[in-house]
Design a protein around this motif. Structure first.
Motif, mmCIF file in Angstrom:
data_model
loop_
_atom_site.group_PDB
_atom_site.id
_atom_site.type_symbol
_atom_site.label_atom_id
_atom_site.label_comp_id
_atom_site.label_asym_id
_atom_site.label_seq_id
_atom_site.Cartn_x
_atom_site.Cartn_y
_atom_site.Cartn_z
ATOM 1 N N ARG A 7 0.760 -1.248 0.048
ATOM 2 C CA ARG A 7 0.009 0.075 -0.057
ATOM 3 C C ARG A 7 0.883 1.214 -0.141
ATOM 4 O O ARG A 7 0.488 2.202 -0.752
ATOM 5 N N ARG A 8 1.911 1.272 0.908
ATOM 6 C CA ARG A 8 2.649 2.377 0.952
ATOM 7 C C ARG A 8 3.960 2.264 0.069
ATOM 8 O O ARG A 8 4.718 1.428 0.472
ATOM 9 N N TYR A 54 3.205 2.373 -7.255
ATOM 10 C CA TYR A 54 3.530 1.336 -8.001
ATOM 11 C C TYR A 54 2.621 0.143 -7.939
ATOM 12 O O TYR A 54 3.004 -0.911 -8.106
ATOM 13 N N ALA A 55 1.316 0.498 -7.618
ATOM 14 C CA ALA A 55 0.401 -0.648 -7.567
ATOM 15 C C ALA A 55 -0.748 -0.271 -8.125
ATOM 16 O O ALA A 55 -2.083 0.098 -7.695
ATOM 17 N N ASP A 64 -1.876 -4.447 -9.088
ATOM 18 C CA ASP A 64 -0.755 -5.286 -9.087
ATOM 19 C C ASP A 64 0.556 -4.564 -8.819
ATOM 20 O O ASP A 64 0.709 -3.537 -9.300
ATOM 21 N N ASP A 65 1.090 -5.030 -7.727
ATOM 22 C CA ASP A 65 2.202 -4.306 -7.096
ATOM 23 C C ASP A 65 3.536 -5.137 -7.492
ATOM 24 O O ASP A 65 4.579 -5.035 -6.899
ATOM 25 N N ALA A 66 3.447 -5.707 -8.780
ATOM 26 C CA ALA A 66 4.758 -6.454 -9.298
ATOM 27 C C ALA A 66 6.066 -5.258 -9.400
ATOM 28 O O ALA A 66 7.128 -5.599 -9.038
ATOM 29 N N LYS A 168 -0.551 2.434 -14.753
ATOM 30 C CA LYS A 168 0.259 1.355 -15.264
ATOM 31 C C LYS A 168 1.187 1.370 -16.562
ATOM 32 O O LYS A 168 2.231 0.938 -16.503
ATOM 33 N N ALA A 169 0.835 2.549 -17.360
ATOM 34 C CA ALA A 169 1.551 2.826 -18.622
ATOM 35 C C ALA A 169 2.664 3.153 -18.051
ATOM 36 O O ALA A 169 4.021 3.018 -18.522
ATOM 37 N N TRP A 170 2.548 4.238 -16.981
ATOM 38 C CA TRP A 170 3.949 4.969 -16.444
ATOM 39 C C TRP A 170 4.760 3.653 -15.847
ATOM 40 O O TRP A 170 6.122 3.949 -15.924
ATOM 41 N N ASN A 171 4.126 2.863 -15.043
ATOM 42 C CA ASN A 171 4.913 2.083 -14.246
ATOM 43 C C ASN A 171 5.710 0.954 -15.182
ATOM 44 O O ASN A 171 6.799 0.758 -14.961
ATOM 45 N N ASP A 172 5.164 0.640 -16.494
ATOM 46 C CA ASP A 172 5.807 0.031 -17.403
ATOM 47 C C ASP A 172 7.089 0.701 -17.778
ATOM 48 O O ASP A 172 8.172 -0.025 -18.030
#
Length: 293
Positions: A7-8, A54-55, A64-66, A168-172
């Motif tokens: 979460r954090r 990042y989730a 999704d916190d991969a 999600k796109a930014w996380n990628d």
């Protein structure tokens, strides 16, 4: 029971900030805001943190916190003996394994901040605003002199992307930081060294370009990257390849000017092992000594 999702999410690694801790145990750090309040001695686990950064939420209704877990693995480098040498010794920065490690950490540290997500979101909005002005979408474009046929099928999903879709796109993008690290590897490296702990860091530690000038990209002849490694070490990267690489340089009278660059690049907060009032007084004195630009 499903596995617990992080979460954090800390966008500045706690293990990185420990080198700048104000106490011997590495638990607390001085924090000072650009906009409000007095300096605070804060627990490191309470700074530079945001829920679910990042989730992102998936279409299935689960987060999704991969990427968070991938970043946590990478942050292990900050606790490695090699990083301790980076922070306080004179390691050979031309040694490829060390250089790759530091370049990757710098790239991820730069790309993972909320400010980068805001840039990503603003760029998405600019695309949407531009193309929705027209009745039809272009059928082709040109990249490096080549004609590229365009497929419109994904346009509705792009146009109507939610906050979580963009995250999600930014996380990628953050997960592909190796490409940026490769560019850092090709730059000339130099390390500013102080005999006493004087350097600060911030909630946006890696400065790419100039806080005042136009950013022309990492390949620009005047490109510059500044990464505070510890209170006694700051890594500088540039494209001045006529100068020697991987060299250490004594600080001389550059502490206040270097800290000013780091401070101007902050999103909101300075982090320091020393009381921010002392750091600020040094920056003011240096500005007054230099006089008007």
């Amino acid at each position: 029971m499903g596995k617990q999702v992080t979460r954090r999410c800390h966008w500045v690694a706690q293990s990185y900030l420990k080198a700048f801790a104000a106490d011997d145990k590495g638990h607390r750090i001085w924090r000072f805001s650009k906009n409000e309040g007095e300096p605070e001695l804060k627990r490191i686990d309470k700074v530079a943190v945001k829920f679910h950064l990042y989730a992102p939420m998936g279409a299935c209704g689960k987060r999704d916190d991969a990427l968070e877990k991938k970043l946590a693995d990478l942050e292990g480098f900050f606790g490695d003996p090699t990083w301790k040498a980076v922070c306080s010794d004179f390691p050979d920065f031309s040694w490829e394994p060390l250089r790759k490690m530091v370049a990757l950490l710098a790239a991820v540290t730069w790309l993972r901040t909320p400010r980068q997500f805001e840039f990503w979101r603003a760029m998405h909005q600019q695309f949407v605003d531009f193309f929705t002005q027209h009745n039809t979408l272009p059928d082709f474009g040109h990249i490096s002199g080549r004609r590229i046929e365009l497929d419109h099928s994904s346009w509705p999903a792009f146009r109507d992307a939610t906050e979580e879709d963009m995250k999600k796109a930014w996380n990628d993008r953050v997960g592909q930081a190796a490409g940026t690290a490769e560019m850092f590897l090709k730059m000339r490296w130099s390390i500013l060294v102080s005999e006493t702990p004087v350097f600060i860091t911030s909630d946006n530690p890696v400065l790419v370009g100039d806080t005042l000038g136009h950013y022309g990209g990492l390949k620009h002849p005047d490109a510059m990257v500044t990464f505070p490694l510890s209170p006694t070490r700051v890594l500088m990267m540039d494209n001045r390849h006529n100068e020697p690489d991987a060299q250490f340089y004594p600080l001389k009278n550059l502490a206040a000017a270097t800290n000013m660059l780091i401070w101007r690049n902050a999103i909101e907060h300075m982090f320091s092992p020393r009381h921010p009032d002392k750091v600020g007084a040094e920056m003011i004195a240096d500005a007054e000594r230099m006089g008007p630009a």
